[in-house]
Each structure stands twice: as structure tokens, then as C-alpha cells.
Write an enzyme that holds these catalytic residues in place. Structure first.
Site, PDB file in Angstrom:
ATOM      1  N   SER A  32       0.824  -1.214   0.000  1.00 43.78           N
ATOM      2  CA  SER A  32       0.000   0.000   0.000  1.00 43.78           C
ATOM      3  C   SER A  32       0.853   1.256   0.000  1.00 43.78           C
ATOM      4  O   SER A  32       0.331   2.367   0.012  1.00 43.78           O
ATOM      5  CB  SER A  32      -0.928  -0.007   1.218  1.00 43.78           C
ATOM      6  OG  SER A  32      -0.172  -0.191   2.406  1.00 43.78           O
ATOM      7  N   THR A 164     -40.361  25.776  -9.986  1.00 42.56           N
ATOM      8  CA  THR A 164     -40.597  24.401  -9.535  1.00 42.56           C
ATOM      9  C   THR A 164     -40.778  23.613 -10.832  1.00 42.56           C
ATOM     10  O   THR A 164     -41.294  24.151 -11.815  1.00 42.56           O
ATOM     11  CB  THR A 164     -41.867  24.271  -8.667  1.00 42.56           C
ATOM     12  OG1 THR A 164     -42.993  24.696  -9.426  1.00 42.56           O
ATOM     13  CG2 THR A 164     -41.787  25.108  -7.389  1.00 42.56           C
ATOM     14  N   SER A 286     -14.770  27.383 -27.673  1.00 35.11           N
ATOM     15  CA  SER A 286     -14.807  26.172 -28.482  1.00 35.11           C
ATOM     16  C   SER A 286     -13.727  26.284 -29.546  1.00 35.11           C
ATOM     17  O   SER A 286     -13.429  27.374 -30.031  1.00 35.11           O
ATOM     18  CB  SER A 286     -16.183  26.040 -29.136  1.00 35.11           C
ATOM     19  OG  SER A 286     -16.086  25.261 -30.308  1.00 35.11           O
ATOM     20  N   GLU A 299     -19.276  22.132 -15.204  1.00 33.28           N
ATOM     21  CA  GLU A 299     -19.555  20.757 -15.647  1.00 33.28           C
ATOM     22  C   GLU A 299     -18.662  19.756 -14.912  1.00 33.28           C
ATOM     23  O   GLU A 299     -19.101  18.663 -14.542  1.00 33.28           O
ATOM     24  CB  GLU A 299     -19.336  20.640 -17.158  1.00 33.28           C
ATOM     25  CG  GLU A 299     -20.350  21.437 -17.957  1.00 33.28           C
ATOM     26  CD  GLU A 299     -19.983  21.517 -19.427  1.00 33.28           C
ATOM     27  OE1 GLU A 299     -20.686  20.921 -20.247  1.00 33.28           O
ATOM     28  OE2 GLU A 299     -18.970  22.158 -19.760  1.00 33.28           O
ATOM     29  N   TYR A 326      -9.748  -6.608  12.645  1.00 34.55           N
ATOM     30  CA  TYR A 326      -9.113  -6.118  11.428  1.00 34.55           C
ATOM     31  C   TYR A 326      -9.062  -7.186  10.344  1.00 34.55           C
ATOM     32  O   TYR A 326      -8.810  -8.357  10.607  1.00 34.55           O
ATOM     33  CB  TYR A 326      -7.677  -5.646  11.741  1.00 34.55           C
ATOM     34  CG  TYR A 326      -6.927  -5.179  10.505  1.00 34.55           C
ATOM     35  CD1 TYR A 326      -7.041  -3.880  10.057  1.00 34.55           C
ATOM     36  CD2 TYR A 326      -6.131  -6.066   9.775  1.00 34.55           C
ATOM     37  CE1 TYR A 326      -6.384  -3.452   8.912  1.00 34.55           C
ATOM     38  CE2 TYR A 326      -5.462  -5.652   8.632  1.00 34.55           C
ATOM     39  CZ  TYR A 326      -5.593  -4.351   8.210  1.00 34.55           C
ATOM     40  OH  TYR A 326      -4.948  -3.947   7.074  1.00 34.55           O
ATOM     41  N   GLN A 331      -7.456  -2.100   4.033  1.00 34.86           N
ATOM     42  CA  GLN A 331      -6.418  -1.308   3.369  1.00 34.86           C
ATOM     43  C   GLN A 331      -6.993  -0.546   2.166  1.00 34.86           C
ATOM     44  O   GLN A 331      -6.428   0.456   1.736  1.00 34.86           O
ATOM     45  CB  GLN A 331      -5.291  -2.250   2.926  1.00 34.86           C
ATOM     46  CG  GLN A 331      -4.154  -1.585   2.203  1.00 34.86           C
ATOM     47  CD  GLN A 331      -2.933  -2.480   2.149  1.00 34.86           C
ATOM     48  OE1 GLN A 331      -2.248  -2.671   3.153  1.00 34.86           O
ATOM     49  NE2 GLN A 331      -2.670  -3.058   0.989  1.00 34.86           N
ATOM     50  N   LYS A 334      -8.140   3.719   1.962  1.00 32.51           N
ATOM     51  CA  LYS A 334      -7.412   4.988   1.805  1.00 32.51           C
ATOM     52  C   LYS A 334      -7.573   5.644   0.453  1.00 32.51           C
ATOM     53  O   LYS A 334      -7.790   6.861   0.353  1.00 32.51           O
ATOM     54  CB  LYS A 334      -5.940   4.769   2.120  1.00 32.51           C
ATOM     55  CG  LYS A 334      -5.718   4.482   3.576  1.00 32.51           C
ATOM     56  CD  LYS A 334      -4.343   3.954   3.856  1.00 32.51           C
ATOM     57  CE  LYS A 334      -4.365   3.078   5.085  1.00 32.51           C
ATOM     58  NZ  LYS A 334      -5.154   1.816   4.911  1.00 32.51           N
TER      59      LYS A 334
END
Ligand code: ARG
Length: 466
Positions: A32, A164, A286, A299, A326, A331, A334
Site C-alpha cells: 500500500s 418548480t 470552443s 460541468e 481487522y 487497506q 485509503k
């Protein structure tokens, strides 16, 4: 069983980058360090607190502690100056730091891991990191709220259509619309604060899962690391990732708010709406159509929501089947958190910039506010108030007035008194006072309503809390 057939088939199987066989695959899936090196500062702080406590409790000597602390400080310097060689063979940040410490100070390094396991170590590091990230998010939300408060104040009287179903409904003020976002982001900030409060417990000392027989002082390490108190159950401590899930949930809800805002900016900046104009800083042209100005930043903020929501679902799914305590599955927590943190911070910064920079076209907003018979409710309310009609009947009369205006191709306010009286003789020329959009918004003085006077009260409320 290493006959030639086997080695041939294994070569095919491991092929490519795994040409060297199972060791390489195991290293690739197990390590990791590629991402958890981000936790180096928290790992070192956790270890310094641990070593200091071990010495205070007489579990290691003060000489060993001094060597350990000095070595850890050296390692922090090496990492920060880019002079640390991370090794994938050493799996993760914890083993990388410990191995380097052994090279630097020799046998004393081996005493650091007394009364500790990587299971509580990683829980400490990650909690500290998430706590800091939540602190950054809180600041970023405060900056965004401040930007909205300034725009709301500037536009407390600016009328616009309220929608609305994205259909014109009733006139509102742009200031009021801005304050709707202040409410949303203030709730996000309050969720951030609650998340900090929930995670503010020290995992160090839970060890592998059962606690330890050494006479450690978990209150001391809690204080040193800035946690309110130690966690109360060692099994839960090493199997809990609620703090990561809560961060992701908070980030996902906040991203959802940012996305709705982004969507409005995209719609409002079209030539068809023309309510706002984006600054060049947050839009692009553009490559082929010279007239275009595209709301790319908005966007992308809208799109980041997909990643952040995805991270929440990914970690929920990782955690849902895990027996206590555990498991290595954890792992996988993260990368989701790191990715979501980066995305939400960037989205908040971009949105704060856009809100501050955006130009409001008051004329377009006002023209749109008056279109679509947006003051029809005001006419109905007037008939109830001034002519004593029941609301349902007033609604019917107003419907006929709208139909008449539609037939004449004009607004309600452009109908003559005679026109209106032909529908209901109780109508007087006082009715024209409520048919303008300004009169409509000014009349909405109920608590939390859109009247500029009310909006200014809400601005003052949030200014004193931001
Ligand atoms: N790299 C591991 C993780 O992120 C650290 C904890 C390892 N613990 C263990 N028992 N193998 O979860």
C-alpha cells in the site's frame, strides 16, 4: 512439481509484468506504500507520541526514546526533502519508516513497536489524516458561504423567476436563491463538525485487537495527538472505519449540493436563459465555434460528484461483509478517501471562484421573472385578502384572468381594470399594486420568505455565524 509443463503454464499465467511469479503478484496486491505514504506525517507523530508514552511509563528507557524521536524527526526531514527511498518490498508506510529507523539508530528502533500493532497504528494515522482533511473542508465551506453572503447582499433586491419543475413559479430574489445555498453549505459544515467530533478518539493502544499487558497510558497519547479521549473498545477500535465512511458521506452530500449549483450555472449561462455570464477564468471557448463560451468548470464540478459518490459506495461495500476485528480488506479504505478529498476540495475551490466571479444579468432575470404569469398567486391572494373570496374560488378567478391574458398575448399586469372586473366585479385598481414582480417579492415577508427585508435578516443571521 516444477516440471517443464508447470513452469510453462505458470509463465503464461504470470506473463507480462508478473513474469517473475507469485512473489511479484503478492507484492503488487499487498503493498500500500504507493498511496499510504501520504500518511507519513501522521505515522511519525503517532510513533513519537507512542515512544514518549512508553518512556514515561518506564517501558523503554529515556535514552531509547531520545534516539527514536531523533531518528523519526530525521526521517520526516528526509521524506519532506524528497530524500527518502520508499520500498514496495516493505509494504506500507509503517514498515518503511520502521525499517529506516533501524538503519539510522540500530537496535533501539526495535523497541518502538512494543505494546502496539500496525492495526492500531494505521487507525491512528488515518484518523489523524481524516481529521485534518475535515478541517480543510470546514475552511473551504466557510469561504464558499462567505462568497454567497456577499452575492446575496449585493442582490437582495434583484428579482428573478423562482422555479418548480424548472417551470416559472413565483418571483423570488436572487439574494434569496443565494441564501438557499448558504443553508445547504452551512448544513454541510455542521456535518463536517459532527464528523470531527465523532472521530476524535485515540485508537493507539488497542494494539492488534485485544489491548496489551504493558502498563501503557492511552490518555497520555490521546492528549499528545490532540484526540479528546481514548477509544473504549479495542476490538471495535481496529475494525472501525466509520470515520472514513462519515467523511465520504459528508463529502458526497456536499458534492451533491455543489452539483445542483453547477447544474444551475450551466442552465443559467445558456444564451436561452442568459441570467449569468461566467468569467473567462472558469470557462473555455470552443475550438470550432467562435461564439461559444462553455461552462467547463461547472460541468467538471458536476461530474466530480460521480467519483465522490462512487467512493462512498465502494468503501461501504468493502466494510459490509467484514467479521471483527481487522481484515486486510480495510487497506482499500485509503484510496477512496484520498480521491474523494482531492475532488471535494477542488470542487469547493472552483465553485467559490465561480460564485465570486460570475456576472449577473439583472435585466434578463427581471424580464423572465415577470413572464409566465408568475404573479398569478399574488392575484389569487389579493382576491382572498381584499375581496374575501375563499382561496379555491380565487384560484379559479385567477385562472380565468391568466387565460384572458394568454388570449390577448399580454401579462396579467397589462390587463385593464374593465377586463379584470368582467371576470370578478369585486376587483379594484388596487390590484395592480400586487401584480408587479417587485410588489410580489416585497409582500413575501413570512419568516424565511423571499422579501428583501426578510433576506437581509437571514444574511445578518449567517454573517454572525460564519
Ligand atoms: N497497510 C495496512 C492497512 O492499510 C496496515 C495494517 C496492516 N495490518 C496487518 N495486520 N497486516 O490496513
Amino acid at each position: 512439481m516444477a516440471d517443464s509443463t508447470d513452469s510453462k503454464s505458470s509463465n503464461q499465467m504470470w506473463g507480462g509484468r508478473f513474469a517473475s511469479g507469485p512473489d511479484a503478484i503478492m507484492e503488487e496486491i499487498n503493498a500500500s506504500i504507493g498511496f499510504d505514504k501520504k500518511l507519513y506525517a501522521q505515522d511519525i507523530s503517532g510513533s513519537i507520541a507512542h515512544a514518549t508514552m512508553l518512556a514515561a511509563r518506564g517501558i523503554i528507557t529515556e535514552t531509547d526514546r531520545d534516539q527514536i524521536v531523533a531518528g523519526l524527526n530525521t526521517i520526516r526531514g528526509e521524506i519532506e526533502s524528497g530524500n527518502f527511498e520508499f520500498s514496495r518490498k516493505l509494504e506500507d508506510i509503517h514498515m518503511n519508516v520502521e525499517a529506516r529507523l533501524a538503519t539510522l539508530i540500530g537496535s533501539a528502533a526495535g523497541r518502538l513497536h512494543t505494546a502496539r500493532s500496525r492495526n492500531d497504528q494505521v487507525a491512528v494515522d488515518f484518523r489523524l489524516w481524516v481529521k485534518e482533511e475535515l478541517g480543510r473542508m470546514e475552511k473551504a465551506l466557510t469561504a464558499l458561504i462567505a462568497a454567497f453572503l456577499d452575492r446575496a447582499e449585493e442582490h437582495a433586491d434583484t428579482v428573478m423567476p423562482g422555479f418548480t419543475h424548472l417551470q416559472t413559479a413565483q418571483p423570488v430574489t436572487f439574494g434569496h436563491h443565494c441564501m438557499a445555498y448558504v443553508e445547504m453549505f452551512a448544513r454541510d459544515r455542521s456535518r463536517v463538525r459532527h464528523a470531527i467530533d465523532h472521530l476524535d478518539e485515540n485508537p493507539l493502544g488497542a494494539a492488534a485487537l485485544a489491548g496489551t499487558g504493558f502498563a501503557i497510558d492511552r490518555h497520555m497519547t490521546a492528549k499528545a495527538l490532540g484526540f479528546r479521549e481514548p477509544t473504549r473498545n479495542s476490538i471495535d477500535t481496529v475494525s472501525d472505519r466509520d470515520f472514513a465512511l462519515e467523511f465520504l458521506a459528508v463529502a458526497a452530500i456536499c458534492a451533491t449540493h455543489l452539483s445542483r449549483l453547477a447544474e444551475e450555472i450551466v442552465i443559467w449561462s445558456t444564451p436561452q436563459f442568459g441570467f449569468v455570464r461566467l468569467s473567462d477564468a472558469f470557462s473555455t471557448g470552443s475550438s470550432i465555434m467562435p461564439q461559444k463560451k462553455n461552462p467547463d468548470a461547472a460541468e467538471l464540478v458536476r461530474a466530480k460528484t460521480g467519483r465522490i459518490n462512487g467512493s462512498l459506495i465502494a468503501l461501504l461495500t468493502v466494510m459490509k461483509g467484514l467479521p471483527l476485528a481487522y481484515s486486510k480488506d480495510m487497506q482499500e479504505d485509503k484510496e477512496q478517501v484520498f480521491d474523494a478529498a482531492e475532488s471535494v476540495e477542488l470542487a469547493l475551490a472552483a465553485m467559490t471562484g465561480m460564485v465570486r466571479d460570475i456576472t449577473i444579468n439583472k435585466d434578463r432575470m427581471k424580464a423572465a421573472a415577470g413572464s409566465g404569469y408568475s404573479t398569478a398567486t399574488d392575484l389569487a391572494d389579493w382576491l382572498v385578502r381584499e375581496a374575501g373570496l375563499p382561496f379555491r374560488e380565487a384560484h379559479h378567478v385567477t385562472g380565468r384572468a391568466v387565460a384572458m391574458a394568454e388570449g390577448k398575448g399580454c401579462d396579467l399586469a397589462a390587463l385593464s381594470l374593465a377586463d379584470l372586473q368582467s371576470i370578478n366585479p369585486a376587483i379594484t385598481d388596487k390590484v395592480f399594486d400586487v401584480l408587479t414582480v417587485e410588489a410580489s417579492v416585497a409582500s413575501r415577508t413570512s419568516f424565511g420568505g423571499t422579501a428583501p427585508s426578510e433576506v437581509r435578516k437571514q444574511i445578518a443571521y449567517w454573517r454572525s455565524r460564519n
